[in-house]
Design an enzyme around this catalytic site. Structure first.
Site, short mmCIF file in Angstrom:
data_model
loop_
_atom_site.label_atom_id
_atom_site.label_comp_id
_atom_site.label_asym_id
_atom_site.label_seq_id
_atom_site.Cartn_x
_atom_site.Cartn_y
_atom_site.Cartn_z
N GLU A 174 -17.78 -14.11 -23.78
CA GLU A 174 -16.61 -14.67 -24.48
C GLU A 174 -16.88 -16.02 -25.13
O GLU A 174 -16.40 -17.06 -24.68
CB GLU A 174 -15.40 -14.77 -23.54
CG GLU A 174 -14.86 -13.41 -23.16
CD GLU A 174 -13.43 -13.44 -22.63
OE1 GLU A 174 -12.84 -14.54 -22.53
OE2 GLU A 174 -12.89 -12.36 -22.36
N GLU A 375 -15.02 -6.00 -20.26
CA GLU A 375 -13.91 -6.37 -19.38
C GLU A 375 -12.64 -5.70 -19.84
O GLU A 375 -12.43 -5.52 -21.04
CB GLU A 375 -13.65 -7.90 -19.38
CG GLU A 375 -14.72 -8.71 -18.71
CD GLU A 375 -14.39 -10.21 -18.68
OE1 GLU A 375 -13.20 -10.59 -18.78
OE2 GLU A 375 -15.34 -10.99 -18.56
C1 PNW Z 1 -11.74 -13.44 -19.45
N1 PNW Z 1 -6.84 -14.25 -23.60
O1 PNW Z 1 -11.00 -14.53 -19.93
C2 PNW Z 1 -12.96 -13.99 -18.74
O2 PNW Z 1 -14.17 -13.49 -19.26
C3 PNW Z 1 -12.90 -13.84 -17.26
O3 PNW Z 1 -13.77 -14.76 -16.65
C4 PNW Z 1 -11.46 -13.97 -16.79
O4 PNW Z 1 -11.33 -14.08 -15.40
C5 PNW Z 1 -10.72 -12.76 -17.32
O5 PNW Z 1 -10.90 -12.62 -18.73
C6 PNW Z 1 -9.22 -12.77 -17.02
O6 PNW Z 1 -8.60 -13.86 -17.62
C7 PNW Z 1 -9.95 -14.37 -20.82
O7 PNW Z 1 -6.11 -15.22 -23.80
C8 PNW Z 1 -9.21 -15.51 -21.10
O8 PNW Z 1 -6.64 -13.19 -24.24
C9 PNW Z 1 -8.19 -15.48 -22.03
C10 PNW Z 1 -7.88 -14.29 -22.66
C11 PNW Z 1 -8.61 -13.14 -22.39
C12 PNW Z 1 -9.63 -13.19 -21.45
#
Ligand code: PNW
Length: 469
Positions: A174, A375
């Site tokens: 990400e 994910e």
């Molecule tokens: C991901 N959004 O983060 C990360 O890769 C993980 O480490 C995290 O625990 C997981 O998703 C759950 O949050 C994100 O705003 C953060 O769409 C923000 C977003 C999506 C994924």
């Protein structure tokens, strides 16, 4: 349970499809200062008062560093055939570069051997945001090209050390999240004009033009790492990225709308996915008002777009609904309604159909031939019931709906080779601390006891049948 349920007939995934689960180092390992590990920017950030909900931190987290054997056995018991974990760079190079730390490396060798022994295929992510603090102090982290270069050195070293055991690597997890939230803050649109704010380590606020340079260094780090992994690993080793794709969903499933959604997706991922897959920045990205232009060379663009074996996309939510338009740029982004349904996390707008459109866009826009969903999952307010079980009915609903859409994509020939559910276990959810639970396995953060949830039962059967169940 041996018989196939009627529901799975015609709802199967391709032969050899990987049913995986994922985690990341800082979110589960703990042992933050054990066996010679250096400080990471997340150690520093989480220790800063007020940065994390309830002032939680990852010092102990799930204590996975000491409990990895139990965790691998649990993964096996819930039907995982693949495991996406990340390597903590400061465990390997406590100062980011220089002398490797054998004890840190030994942990990952033990973990991988345990996985292979359990018949679980290891997929290693090299960077899931825990940058060595020394690199932040010395170079300003990803503000400097130097960080991209030393990242590649570390990636090459890991590929050489684990090459006999690990066949699949993700360079960086990400880009969008750690760059945008770490060097500014992200405002996520959740409907009705409402926005939620996300932040993270290193907790800086830099200008828009410098942000473009940080993005450029991050994708350059990816490209250099791809080359370093290829140079140091045995033939047959595969490498790609794991990006949080911003997905545009067509309002109507009709050609003009789908085309518009593809245009938006390509344009709105310009700083990361588009440049990594095309080797150029789009004109609109370069011309963006007020944003400045990143400094780059043609040579760097070639490196950034080094050929990949697969692409990994993290898919949680739709970013825009889109319709075609007669006016330039040929599409219109539709605002999310205030009443649009959501899952528990403040940013988590719900539409399972993104699990169809995201991989399909990858195939249509960039000709992707091997796609992993790196994910997908949701937070939920899980509690242990009186009978000792955890009834996460909303997660079961979410997973069945999402995987139904993913199966629809594979049945139409979209080349998705595997799915990693986020997450294997409840863990440290960044600025939300331990308050948001994403696991298939419940973790009691006082006793560190693990309890598979109802959704784990669902996942095990889906994996067993290789179908939506
Ligand atoms: C991901 N959004 O983060 C990360 O890769 C993980 O480490 C995290 O625990 C997981 O998703 C759950 O949050 C994100 O705003 C953060 O769409 C923000 C977003 C999506 C994924």
């Amino acid at each position: 349970m041996a018989a196939k349920s009627p529901a799975s007939v015609g709802r199967r995934f391709p032969e050899g499809f990987y049913w995986g689960v994922g985690t990341s180092s800082y979110q589960i390992e703990g042992a933050w200062n054990k066996d010679g590990k250096g400080m990471s920017i997340w150690d520093t950030f989480a220790h800063g008062p007020g940065n994390i909900k309830n002032d939680d931190n990852g010092d102990v987290a799930n204590d996975h560093y000491h409990r990895y054997k139990e965790d691998v056995a649990l993964m096996k018991s819930i039907g995982a055939k693949a495991y996406r974990f990340s390597i903590a760079w400061p465990r390997i190079f406590p100062e980011g570069t220089g002398q490797p730390n054998q004890k840190g490396l030994d942990f990952y060798i033990r973990l991988v051997d345990e996985l292979l022994g359990a018949g679980i295929e290891p997929f290693a992510t090299l960077y899931h945001w825990d940058l060595p603090q020394t690199l932040q102090d010395k170079y300003g982290g990803w503000r400097s090209k130097q960080t991209a270069k030393v990242f590649a050195d570390y990636a090459g070293y890991m590929a050489a050390q684990l090459g006999d055991r690990v066949k699949h690597y993700f360079t960086i997890n990400e880009f969008r999240s750690f760059v945008e939230a770490g060097y500014q803050v992200i405002d996520v649109d959740v409907g009705g004009g409402k926005k939620v704010r996300l932040g993270g380590a290193p907790g800086l606020t830099i200008s828009d033009s410098e942000l473009k340079q940080v993005r450029h260094h991050a994708v350059l780090g990816h490209g250099l790492a791809v080359q370093a992994i290829r140079a140091h690993s045995p033939a047959g080793t595969k490498v790609g990225f794991a990006e949080n794709i911003s997905v545009a969903v067509p309002v109507i499933d009709a050609p003009a709308y789908v085309k518009a959604a593809e245009m938006v997706t390509r344009e709105r991922n310009a700083g990361f996915m588009t440049v990594m897959l095309e080797g150029r920045y789009t004109e609109a990205y370069l011309a963006e008002a007020g944003g400045g232009t990143p400094k780059f060379t043609e040579e760097e663009l070639k490196t950034i777009a080094s050929p990949l074996d697969f692409v990994g996309i993290n898919v949680y939510k739709p970013r825009w609904y889109v319709e075609p338009s007669d006016e330039p740029p040929g599409y219109r982004e539709i605002p999310l309604n205030a009443s649009h349904p959501k899952m528990q996390s403040s940013w988590h707008v719900l539409d399972p159909e993104v699990m169809y459109w995201a991989p399909r866009h990858m195939q249509k826009i960039w000709g992707a031939r091997s796609i992993f969903i790196t994910e997908n999952g949701c937070g939920a307010s899980d509690v242990v019931a009186k009978d000792g079980r955890v009834y996460d009915s909303d997660r079961v609903m979410f997973l069945r709906a999402c995987l139904g859409q993913l199966q629809r994509a594979t049945s139409e020939g979209v080349p998705v080779d595997g799915y990693f559910l986020w997450s294997a276990q409840d863990n440290f959810e960044w600025i939300d601390g331990f308050g948001k639970r994403f696991g298939l396995i419940y973790v009691d953060f006082d006793t560190l006891a693990r309890i598979p949830k109802l959704s784990a039962q669902w996942f095990r059967e889906a994996s067993r049948q290789n179908a939506v169940v």
